[in-house]
Scaffold this motif. Structure first.
Motif, PDB file in Angstrom:
ATOM      1  N   ARG A  76       0.899  -1.051  -0.138  1.00 27.32           N
ATOM      2  CA  ARG A  76      -0.088   0.111   0.127  1.00 27.32           C
ATOM      3  C   ARG A  76       1.016   1.160  -0.067  1.00 27.32           C
ATOM      4  O   ARG A  76       0.599   2.071  -0.648  1.00 27.32           O
ATOM      5  CB  ARG A  76      -0.914   0.042   1.250  1.00 27.32           C
ATOM      6  CG  ARG A  76      -1.965   1.200   1.144  1.00 27.32           C
ATOM      7  CD  ARG A  76      -2.472   1.280   2.620  1.00 27.32           C
ATOM      8  NE  ARG A  76      -1.473   1.639   3.553  1.00 27.32           N
ATOM      9  CZ  ARG A  76      -0.920   3.112   3.503  1.00 27.32           C
ATOM     10  NH1 ARG A  76      -1.633   4.174   2.393  1.00 27.32           N
ATOM     11  NH2 ARG A  76      -0.326   3.474   4.314  1.00 27.32           N
ATOM     12  N   TRP A  79       2.300   1.547  -3.513  1.00 34.02           N
ATOM     13  CA  TRP A  79       1.367   2.024  -4.536  1.00 34.02           C
ATOM     14  C   TRP A  79       0.761   3.441  -4.329  1.00 34.02           C
ATOM     15  O   TRP A  79       0.496   4.120  -5.135  1.00 34.02           O
ATOM     16  CB  TRP A  79       0.114   0.995  -4.724  1.00 34.02           C
ATOM     17  CG  TRP A  79      -0.694   1.116  -5.723  1.00 34.02           C
ATOM     18  CD1 TRP A  79      -1.762   1.791  -5.475  1.00 34.02           C
ATOM     19  CD2 TRP A  79      -0.813   0.646  -6.953  1.00 34.02           C
ATOM     20  NE1 TRP A  79      -2.390   1.664  -6.815  1.00 34.02           N
ATOM     21  CE2 TRP A  79      -1.670   1.044  -7.748  1.00 34.02           C
ATOM     22  CE3 TRP A  79       0.406  -0.044  -7.589  1.00 34.02           C
ATOM     23  CZ2 TRP A  79      -1.785   0.844  -9.103  1.00 34.02           C
ATOM     24  CZ3 TRP A  79       0.340  -0.364  -8.989  1.00 34.02           C
ATOM     25  CH2 TRP A  79      -0.885   0.219  -9.809  1.00 34.02           C
ATOM     26  N   GLY A  85       1.392   3.972  -8.455  1.00 34.45           N
ATOM     27  CA  GLY A  85       0.284   3.734  -9.595  1.00 34.45           C
ATOM     28  C   GLY A  85       0.422   4.538 -10.636  1.00 34.45           C
ATOM     29  O   GLY A  85       0.189   4.354 -11.916  1.00 34.45           O
ATOM     30  N   ILE A 268       6.321  -5.024  -7.644  1.00 36.65           N
ATOM     31  CA  ILE A 268       5.251  -4.601  -8.665  1.00 36.65           C
ATOM     32  C   ILE A 268       5.698  -4.263  -9.866  1.00 36.65           C
ATOM     33  O   ILE A 268       5.115  -4.726 -10.945  1.00 36.65           O
ATOM     34  CB  ILE A 268       4.703  -3.270  -7.893  1.00 36.65           C
ATOM     35  CG1 ILE A 268       4.059  -3.382  -6.819  1.00 36.65           C
ATOM     36  CG2 ILE A 268       3.661  -2.439  -9.014  1.00 36.65           C
ATOM     37  CD1 ILE A 268       3.392  -2.141  -5.823  1.00 36.65           C
TER      38      ILE A 268
END
Length: 294
Positions: A76, A79, A85, A268
């Protein structure tokens, strides 16, 4: 009958024993390959483990892969807090545009070099091969200077042009080798049907080079996805345009480094590359083999 039966059993036991001895090298080779695979994959597993650990536990746990407490909050933070993101979206845009340009450009260059005998062809090939020995770092300064003069710095378009504008010699040579071994009758048939250069290339030749296109796509995707220096220079004053590799700097502070957050961000970043490689692995091998055969 009893003697014949005994001889038959002895023959079968000898055959089984012989087969068992013949399998020993295969088993030994399998064990060696499994060991090498474990050594190769361990850093990736350690990174996944570090992404789920507390920052202190990353180093206190040593080589232990199992976290004491699974810290999903690391993903979290990577991101949301580190804006990965947005960085992922930027990287996808840059990578897709670069892959499309590189595939079309290198395929066309390889096609012309393979199918047309023109004056200076060997000189062009020699220059292309010579550029393989030029370190990539030497080209950054002129590329950035040219981009600044064209007002392309601090933009997605500038990054795409800079990343796709290189020689990409390996891709050109792959297409050259593949197109060189295709029969001339394919082009002659297209010309008889009234097709010009572009239609022959895009409708006939490029579709036939599917395995090489998959190989070049994967190579370009990985190189662009992991590019660091050019995206770093092109986003100095625009942090919102950073790519994933440049975004890793967000976890490095003046006095400390958020290793667990960086591991989560790296996970990621790697997932799309690993997924694409798994999907295109067969075509990658076919493309390399098809180009080398010629």
């Amino acid at each position: 009958m009893t003697a014949i039966h005994e001889r038959s059993e002895q023959t079968q036991r000898a055959a089984r024993k012989s087969r068992w001895f013949r399998r020993i090298p295969v088993w030994l080779g399998t064990l060696v390959l499994l060991g090498l695979a474990a050594i190769w994959i361990y850093p990736f597993l350690w990174m996944l483990s570090a992404a789920l650990k507390d920052p202190i536990e990353v180093f206190s746990a040593g080589l232990d892969l199992l976290p004491k407490d699974f810290r999903w909050d690391n993903f979290r933070r990577a991101w949301v807090d580190a804006h990965f993101g947005q960085y992922l979206l930027n990287t996808v845009l840059v990578t897709i545009a670069t892959v499309i340009i590189v595939v079309v450009r290198t395929a066309m260059a390889g096609y012309v070099l393979a199918r047309y005998a023109f004056y200076g062809r060997k000189v062009v090939l020699a220059i292309l091969v010579a550029t393989l020995f030029v370190p990539a770092g030497y080209t950054i300064i002129p590329v950035v200077d040219l981009a600044a003069r064209l007002h392309l710095l601090n933009s997605i378009a500038g990054m795409v042009i800079a990343l796709s504008g290189g020689a990409h010699v390996a891709s050109i040579l792959l297409y050259l080798g593949y197109f060189h071994r295709l029969p001339r009758e394919l082009e002659e048939a297209a010309i008889m049907d009234g097709a010009g250069f572009l239609r022959t290339f895009f409708s006939v030749m490029l579709p036939l080079a599917g395995p090489v296109t998959a190989t070049v796509t994967l190579m370009t995707f990985m190189a662009t996805w992991n590019a660091f220096f050019l995206p770093l220079v092109f986003t100095f004053s625009r942090p919102d345009l950073r790519t994933l590799s440049v975004g890793m700097l967000a976890f490095v502070g003046e006095n400390s480094t958020d290793w667990s957050g960086m591991a989560a961000a790296a996970t990621i970043s790697l997932l799309p590359v690993v997924t694409l490689f798994i999907l295109l692995q067969r075509y990658f091998v076919e493309g390399i083999a098809g180009a080398v055969k010629s």
